[in-house]
Enzyme design. Structure first.
Site, PDB file in Angstrom:
ATOM      1  N   THR A 181      42.675  32.983  37.866  1.00 26.85           N
ATOM      2  CA  THR A 181      43.664  32.197  37.168  1.00 26.85           C
ATOM      3  C   THR A 181      45.044  32.378  37.802  1.00 26.85           C
ATOM      4  OG1 THR A 181      42.456  32.344  35.083  1.00 26.85           O
ATOM      5  CG2 THR A 181      44.799  31.881  34.922  1.00 26.85           C
ATOM      6  N   ASN A 217      36.981  44.278  32.427  1.00 24.53           N
ATOM      7  CA  ASN A 217      38.288  44.163  33.053  1.00 24.53           C
ATOM      8  C   ASN A 217      39.344  43.838  32.002  1.00 24.53           C
ATOM      9  OD1 ASN A 217      39.874  41.428  33.535  1.00 24.53           O
ATOM     10  ND2 ASN A 217      37.699  40.884  33.379  1.00 24.53           N
ATOM     11  N   PHE A 254      45.697  38.403  34.073  1.00 24.43           N
ATOM     12  CA  PHE A 254      46.213  37.311  34.916  1.00 24.43           C
ATOM     13  C   PHE A 254      47.137  37.836  36.016  1.00 24.43           C
ATOM     14  CE2 PHE A 254      45.917  33.607  31.585  1.00 24.43           C
ATOM     15  CZ  PHE A 254      44.543  33.660  31.668  1.00 24.43           C
ATOM     16  N   SER A 286      40.867  34.069  28.021  1.00 28.57           N
ATOM     17  CA  SER A 286      40.907  35.453  28.480  1.00 28.57           C
ATOM     18  C   SER A 286      41.330  36.343  27.322  1.00 28.57           C
ATOM     19  CB  SER A 286      41.900  35.615  29.628  1.00 28.57           C
ATOM     20  OG  SER A 286      42.112  36.992  29.896  1.00 28.57           O
ATOM     21  N   ASN A 297      42.693  39.203  27.689  1.00 29.74           N
ATOM     22  CA  ASN A 297      43.605  40.209  28.230  1.00 29.74           C
ATOM     23  C   ASN A 297      45.070  39.793  28.254  1.00 29.74           C
ATOM     24  OD1 ASN A 297      41.412  41.967  28.781  1.00 29.74           O
ATOM     25  ND2 ASN A 297      40.938  40.734  30.586  1.00 29.74           N
ATOM     26  N   THR A 298      45.375  38.585  27.763  1.00 34.07           N
ATOM     27  CA  THR A 298      46.757  38.162  27.561  1.00 34.07           C
ATOM     28  C   THR A 298      46.963  38.007  26.063  1.00 34.07           C
ATOM     29  OG1 THR A 298      46.905  37.007  29.689  1.00 34.07           O
ATOM     30  CG2 THR A 298      48.456  36.341  27.968  1.00 34.07           C
ATOM     31  N   LYS A 313      38.005  26.155  29.360  1.00 32.00           N
ATOM     32  CA  LYS A 313      37.181  27.364  29.364  1.00 32.00           C
ATOM     33  C   LYS A 313      37.353  28.108  28.049  1.00 32.00           C
ATOM     34  CE  LYS A 313      35.697  31.163  32.337  1.00 32.00           C
ATOM     35  NZ  LYS A 313      35.818  31.738  33.687  1.00 32.00           N
ATOM     36  N   ASN A 357      33.950  32.626  28.870  1.00 33.96           N
ATOM     37  CA  ASN A 357      34.713  33.718  29.454  1.00 33.96           C
ATOM     38  C   ASN A 357      34.048  35.054  29.088  1.00 33.96           C
ATOM     39  OD1 ASN A 357      36.988  35.148  30.613  1.00 33.96           O
ATOM     40  ND2 ASN A 357      38.235  33.351  30.158  1.00 33.96           N
ATOM     41  N   GLY A 404      28.982  40.237  33.299  1.00 26.26           N
ATOM     42  CA  GLY A 404      27.774  40.732  33.948  1.00 26.26           C
ATOM     43  C   GLY A 404      26.543  40.458  33.110  1.00 26.26           C
TER      44      GLY A 404
END
Length: 361
Positions: free
Chosen positions: A85, A110, A114, A172, A174-175, A214, A243, A265
Site C-alpha cells: 500500500t 505483521n 503502511f 489493514s 495496523n492503522t 479490499k 486482508n 498465511g
C-alpha cells in the site's frame, strides 16, 4: 519444495523477517532469482473488469510496497501483481520489530502500518515499467492524515496514467481507525469520492481504470450485508477478500501468537474463504472478487475459485515456499483443468460457494 526454494528459505530465515524481506527484494532486483514461469495456457486466461489476465494468480499487496520489482515478479509466473500500500506522503510505519514468522503454522503476523516511500517514489518507478505489465496500485491513507478520504482520492489522481487497476485498502488492522471506513456511511462517502475522481480521470485520458475494494475477514454478517449493499450501489469494479485477520484461532505457535497485528498465511485460508463465499452470495455473479488468504498450492487456489473468486492472490505462503511457488501453482491449475476436463479454470467458479457460505464466521 525445490532445492532452490529450500536453500533460499534457509538463508533468509537466518535473518529477522523484515531484513529478509529487504534481501529478497534486493535479490530480485539483482537478477539472482531464476524465473520459472509456467507455459501460457489459454484455459487459465481470464478477462475481469475489462482486463485480460494471462492466468488468475497475482501477487498481493504488501510485498512490493514501493514498486521496486513488479516486472520481475511477473516473470516468476504471476499473471498480475499489486504494489503498495502507498500513501501520499512517505511514512516509517510502526516501531520495529513488526513482522513475526510463525513457522509451525506457515503464518506471518505483521503490524507494519503502511510503511512506504510515498506516492512520488512509486510513481517514478511505475512510469518506467512496460505498459503491458499488469500492475495494480493499492492505495491507502497516511496515519496522521487530516482527511483520509482525500488521501485515497489523491492516489487515484496520482497513479491514474500508470495503474491497470486500483485497490482501496480500508481493511489493514495496523492503522488505527482505518477499518472504520468499512462502516456503511463512511464507506458510502469513500466510494462516492474515489469513484467520482476515477470518472473525472477517465474523462481526461479516455481510459477506464477499475477500482477494487479490499475488505477485512473479521466482519460480522451484518457488516458483510452493509458492504455488499454499498458496493452494489456504486460503480465499483470488484472486491478483494480478504486482508489479514486479528483472529488467532487454531495456531500452534502460541508464543508468537501473542504479537499484535494482522495474521496471514495458511491459517487464514478457511476464514477468508468463508467470507469470500458469503460475499459472493450477497453480491451475485456479476461483481468480480479476488480471493486472498492462505493460498499455498494449486488446490487452495482452485478452492478459492470454487468458492466464488474470479482471481486469486498470495503473499505470505511464498515466505515459506519460495519464489518457485507461483510457477508451481500455475502449472498445477493447468493439471486441474486436465483432471476436471474443463475448457477454462473459470468453470470451477461458484461450484462450492454454498459449501463455504453456509459456515459460521
Amino acid at each position: 519444495m525445490s532445492l532452490l526454494s529450500t536453500l533460499g528459505r534457509k538463508g533468509l530465515f537466518l535473518f529477522d523477517p523484515e531484513t529478509a524481506h529487504g534481501l529478497s527484494i534486493a535479490a530480485l532486483k539483482a537478477g539472482l532469482v531464476t524465473a520459472c514461469p509456467a507455459k501460457a495456457d489459454p484455459r487459465l486466461a481470464q478477462t475481469v473488469a475489462g482486463l485480460a489476465f494471462p492466468n488468475p494468480l497475482g501477487m498481493a499487496a504488501g510485498y512490493d510496497k514501493n514498486a521496486e520489482v513488479p516486472e520481475v515478479l511477473l516473470r516468476l509466473g504471476f499473471g498480475f501483481t499489486e504494489i503498495g500500500t502507498v500513501t501520499p506522503r512517505p511514512q516509517e510505519g510502526n516501531p520495529k520489530p513488526r513482522i513475526f514468522r510463525l513457522v509451525q503454522d506457515d503464518a506471518v503476523i505483521n503490524r507494519l502500518g503502511f510503511n512506504n516511500a510515498g506516492h512520488a517514489a512509486a510513481l517514478d518507478r511505475l512510469k518506467a515499467c512496460r505498459r503491458d505489465a499488469l500492475i495494480g496500485v493499492n492505495i491507502g491513507a497516511n496515519k496522521d492524515s487530516a482527511d483520509r478520504i482525500a488521501d485515497y482520492v489523491a492516489g487515484i489522481r496520482t497513479f491514474y496514467d500508470v495503474a491497470h487497476y486500483f485497490t482501496a485498502n480500508i481493511s489493514s488492522p495496523n492503522t488505527p481507525g482505518l477499518r472504520d471506513l468499512q462502516a456503511k456511511e463512511s464507506l458510502h462517502a469513500l466510494l462516492s469520492a474515489v469513484l467520482a475522481a476515477r470518472a473525472e480521470e477517465a474523462a481526461r485520458c479516455g481510459r477506464h481504470v477499475p477500482v477494487f475494494l479490499k475488505i477485512a475477514p473479521d466482519l460480522t454478517e451484518e457488516g458483510l450485508d452493509d458492504i455488499a449493499e454499498v458496493a452494489l450501489a456504486h460503480p465499483l469494479d470488484g472486491l478483494i477478500v480478504s486482508n489479514t485477520t486479528l483472529s488467532r484461532e487454531g495456531l500452534g505457535d502460541t508464543r508468537q501468537a501473542g504479537e499484535a497485528g494482522g495474521l496471514s498465511g495458511k491459517p487464514l485460508f478457511e476464514k477468508s474463504t468463508v467470507v469470500l463465499a458469503k460475499m459472493r452470495r450477497r453480491v451475485g455473479e456479476s461483481l468480480p472478487i479476488i480471493g486472498v488468504g492462505g493460498v499455498s498450492s494449486a488446490e487452495t487456489a482452485a478452492e478459492k475459485i470454487r468458492a466464488g473468486a474470479n482471481l486469486v492472490q498470495l503473499y505470505s505462503c511464498m515466505v515459506y515456499a519460495g519464489p518457485t511457488l507461483p510457477g508451481e501453482i500455475v502449472k498445477g491449475l493447468s493439471r486441474i483443468c486436465d483432471r476436471e476436463q474443463i475448457a477454462s479454470i473459470s468453470a470451477l467458479r461458484g461450484t462450492r460457494t454454498a459449501h463455504w457460505a453456509d459456515r459460521s464466521l
